[in-house]
Design a protein around this motif. Structure first.
Motif, mmCIF file in Angstrom:
data_model
loop_
_atom_site.group_PDB
_atom_site.id
_atom_site.type_symbol
_atom_site.label_atom_id
_atom_site.label_comp_id
_atom_site.label_asym_id
_atom_site.label_seq_id
_atom_site.Cartn_x
_atom_site.Cartn_y
_atom_site.Cartn_z
ATOM 1 N N GLU A 36 7.682 -11.950 0.065
ATOM 2 C CA GLU A 36 7.335 -12.661 1.303
ATOM 3 C C GLU A 36 7.243 -11.699 2.485
ATOM 4 O O GLU A 36 6.406 -11.868 3.364
ATOM 5 C CB GLU A 36 8.385 -13.720 1.636
ATOM 6 N N LYS A 37 8.098 -10.678 2.487
ATOM 7 C CA LYS A 37 8.212 -9.780 3.633
ATOM 8 C C LYS A 37 7.398 -8.497 3.486
ATOM 9 O O LYS A 37 7.072 -7.864 4.486
ATOM 10 C CB LYS A 37 9.679 -9.405 3.846
ATOM 11 N N ASN A 38 7.115 -8.068 2.266
ATOM 12 C CA ASN A 38 6.485 -6.764 2.027
ATOM 13 C C ASN A 38 5.253 -6.892 1.146
ATOM 14 O O ASN A 38 5.122 -7.839 0.384
ATOM 15 C CB ASN A 38 7.484 -5.830 1.324
ATOM 16 N N GLU A 39 4.387 -5.884 1.234
ATOM 17 C CA GLU A 39 3.242 -5.805 0.328
ATOM 18 C C GLU A 39 3.569 -4.800 -0.760
ATOM 19 O O GLU A 39 4.132 -3.737 -0.494
ATOM 20 C CB GLU A 39 2.001 -5.352 1.080
ATOM 21 N N TYR A 40 3.197 -5.126 -1.984
ATOM 22 C CA TYR A 40 3.425 -4.245 -3.117
ATOM 23 C C TYR A 40 2.102 -3.997 -3.827
ATOM 24 O O TYR A 40 1.278 -4.902 -3.963
ATOM 25 C CB TYR A 40 4.429 -4.870 -4.096
ATOM 26 N N ASP A 41 1.903 -2.770 -4.275
ATOM 27 C CA ASP A 41 0.702 -2.437 -5.039
ATOM 28 C C ASP A 41 0.853 -2.813 -6.498
ATOM 29 O O ASP A 41 -0.130 -3.093 -7.176
ATOM 30 C CB ASP A 41 0.405 -0.929 -4.951
ATOM 31 N N LEU A 42 2.072 -2.806 -6.982
ATOM 32 C CA LEU A 42 2.323 -3.052 -8.393
ATOM 33 C C LEU A 42 3.681 -3.735 -8.555
ATOM 34 O O LEU A 42 4.659 -3.327 -7.935
ATOM 35 C CB LEU A 42 2.324 -1.713 -9.154
ATOM 36 N N ILE A 43 3.707 -4.767 -9.376
ATOM 37 C CA ILE A 43 4.971 -5.429 -9.710
ATOM 38 C C ILE A 43 5.058 -5.498 -11.223
ATOM 39 O O ILE A 43 4.188 -6.066 -11.881
ATOM 40 C CB ILE A 43 5.049 -6.850 -9.110
ATOM 41 N N LEU A 44 6.081 -4.897 -11.776
ATOM 42 C CA LEU A 44 6.348 -4.956 -13.208
ATOM 43 C C LEU A 44 7.530 -5.880 -13.410
ATOM 44 O O LEU A 44 8.519 -5.793 -12.685
ATOM 45 C CB LEU A 44 6.692 -3.568 -13.759
ATOM 46 N N MET A 45 7.416 -6.760 -14.398
ATOM 47 C CA MET A 45 8.541 -7.643 -14.653
ATOM 48 C C MET A 45 8.686 -7.903 -16.145
ATOM 49 O O MET A 45 7.733 -7.784 -16.904
ATOM 50 C CB MET A 45 8.403 -8.952 -13.883
ATOM 51 N N SER A 46 9.858 -8.249 -16.503
ATOM 52 C CA SER A 46 10.171 -8.579 -17.887
ATOM 53 C C SER A 46 9.718 -9.995 -18.187
ATOM 54 O O SER A 46 9.779 -10.878 -17.332
ATOM 55 C CB SER A 46 11.677 -8.459 -18.100
ATOM 56 N N SER A 47 9.271 -10.227 -19.400
ATOM 57 C CA SER A 47 8.902 -11.587 -19.791
ATOM 58 C C SER A 47 10.138 -12.423 -20.087
ATOM 59 O O SER A 47 10.058 -13.629 -20.218
ATOM 60 C CB SER A 47 7.987 -11.562 -21.010
ATOM 61 N N GLY A 48 11.285 -11.783 -20.169
ATOM 62 C CA GLY A 48 12.529 -12.486 -20.461
ATOM 63 C C GLY A 48 13.368 -12.737 -19.231
ATOM 64 O O GLY A 48 14.579 -12.613 -19.252
ATOM 65 N N ILE A 49 12.719 -13.095 -18.140
ATOM 66 C CA ILE A 49 13.419 -13.347 -16.887
ATOM 67 C C ILE A 49 14.255 -14.610 -17.017
ATOM 68 O O ILE A 49 13.792 -15.613 -17.532
ATOM 69 C CB ILE A 49 12.407 -13.532 -15.729
ATOM 70 N N SER A 50 15.469 -14.550 -16.519
ATOM 71 C CA SER A 50 16.298 -15.756 -16.520
ATOM 72 C C SER A 50 16.124 -16.464 -15.188
ATOM 73 O O SER A 50 15.596 -15.911 -14.241
ATOM 74 C CB SER A 50 17.766 -15.373 -16.737
ATOM 75 N N GLN A 51 16.549 -17.666 -15.106
ATOM 76 C CA GLN A 51 16.558 -18.496 -13.904
ATOM 77 C C GLN A 51 15.198 -19.100 -13.557
ATOM 78 O O GLN A 51 15.138 -20.096 -12.869
ATOM 79 C CB GLN A 51 17.077 -17.729 -12.682
ATOM 80 N N ILE A 52 14.104 -18.493 -13.979
ATOM 81 C CA ILE A 52 12.774 -19.005 -13.637
ATOM 82 C C ILE A 52 11.797 -18.528 -14.707
ATOM 83 O O ILE A 52 11.938 -17.428 -15.242
ATOM 84 C CB ILE A 52 12.348 -18.525 -12.232
ATOM 85 N N ASP A 53 10.830 -19.342 -15.036
ATOM 86 C CA ASP A 53 9.825 -18.983 -16.016
ATOM 87 C C ASP A 53 8.948 -17.866 -15.444
ATOM 88 O O ASP A 53 8.520 -17.933 -14.295
ATOM 89 C CB ASP A 53 8.981 -20.226 -16.331
ATOM 90 N N SER A 54 8.669 -16.836 -16.229
ATOM 91 C CA SER A 54 7.912 -15.687 -15.735
ATOM 92 C C SER A 54 6.500 -16.072 -15.307
ATOM 93 O O SER A 54 5.979 -15.540 -14.330
ATOM 94 C CB SER A 54 7.879 -14.571 -16.770
ATOM 95 N N ILE A 55 5.865 -17.021 -15.996
ATOM 96 C CA ILE A 55 4.526 -17.473 -15.616
ATOM 97 C C ILE A 55 4.574 -18.171 -14.257
ATOM 98 O O ILE A 55 3.719 -17.968 -13.400
ATOM 99 C CB ILE A 55 3.927 -18.412 -16.690
ATOM 100 N N GLU A 56 5.612 -18.977 -14.050
ATOM 101 C CA GLU A 56 5.794 -19.650 -12.764
ATOM 102 C C GLU A 56 5.997 -18.623 -11.648
ATOM 103 O O GLU A 56 5.429 -18.742 -10.560
ATOM 104 C CB GLU A 56 6.991 -20.592 -12.839
ATOM 105 N N LEU A 57 6.788 -17.592 -11.931
ATOM 106 C CA LEU A 57 7.053 -16.537 -10.952
ATOM 107 C C LEU A 57 5.765 -15.811 -10.581
ATOM 108 O O LEU A 57 5.504 -15.544 -9.408
ATOM 109 C CB LEU A 57 8.096 -15.558 -11.493
ATOM 110 N N ILE A 58 4.932 -15.515 -11.558
ATOM 111 C CA ILE A 58 3.652 -14.852 -11.287
ATOM 112 C C ILE A 58 2.785 -15.729 -10.385
ATOM 113 O O ILE A 58 2.149 -15.239 -9.451
ATOM 114 C CB ILE A 58 2.925 -14.510 -12.605
#
Length: 67
Positions: A36-58
């Protein structure tokens, strides 16, 4: 364990180039606050994220990018 090794390897490669400032978030909520506060050129994330579905997060991150 394999996932941690992959993440560490990717982080080391990015840092070693000297071309990337890297930040690691372990909590998806912290990531969303940062996006929300910053711009990122690249975000890498694990597909095994807890607390929230990774597709929803994307989807949420895409909404910030489109603003």
């Amino acid at each position: 364990m394999k996932n941690n090794t992959t993440q560490l390897t990717a982080l080391k490669v990015l840092v070693s180039t000297g071309n990337f400032d890297t930040v690691v978030y372990t909590d998806p909520k912290e990531l969303l606050k940062a996006v929300e506060k910053n711009e990122y050129d690249l975000i890498l994330m694990s597909s095994g994220i807890s607390q929230i579905d990774s597709i929803e997060l994307i989807g949420i991150i895409k909404q910030f990018a489109n603003k």
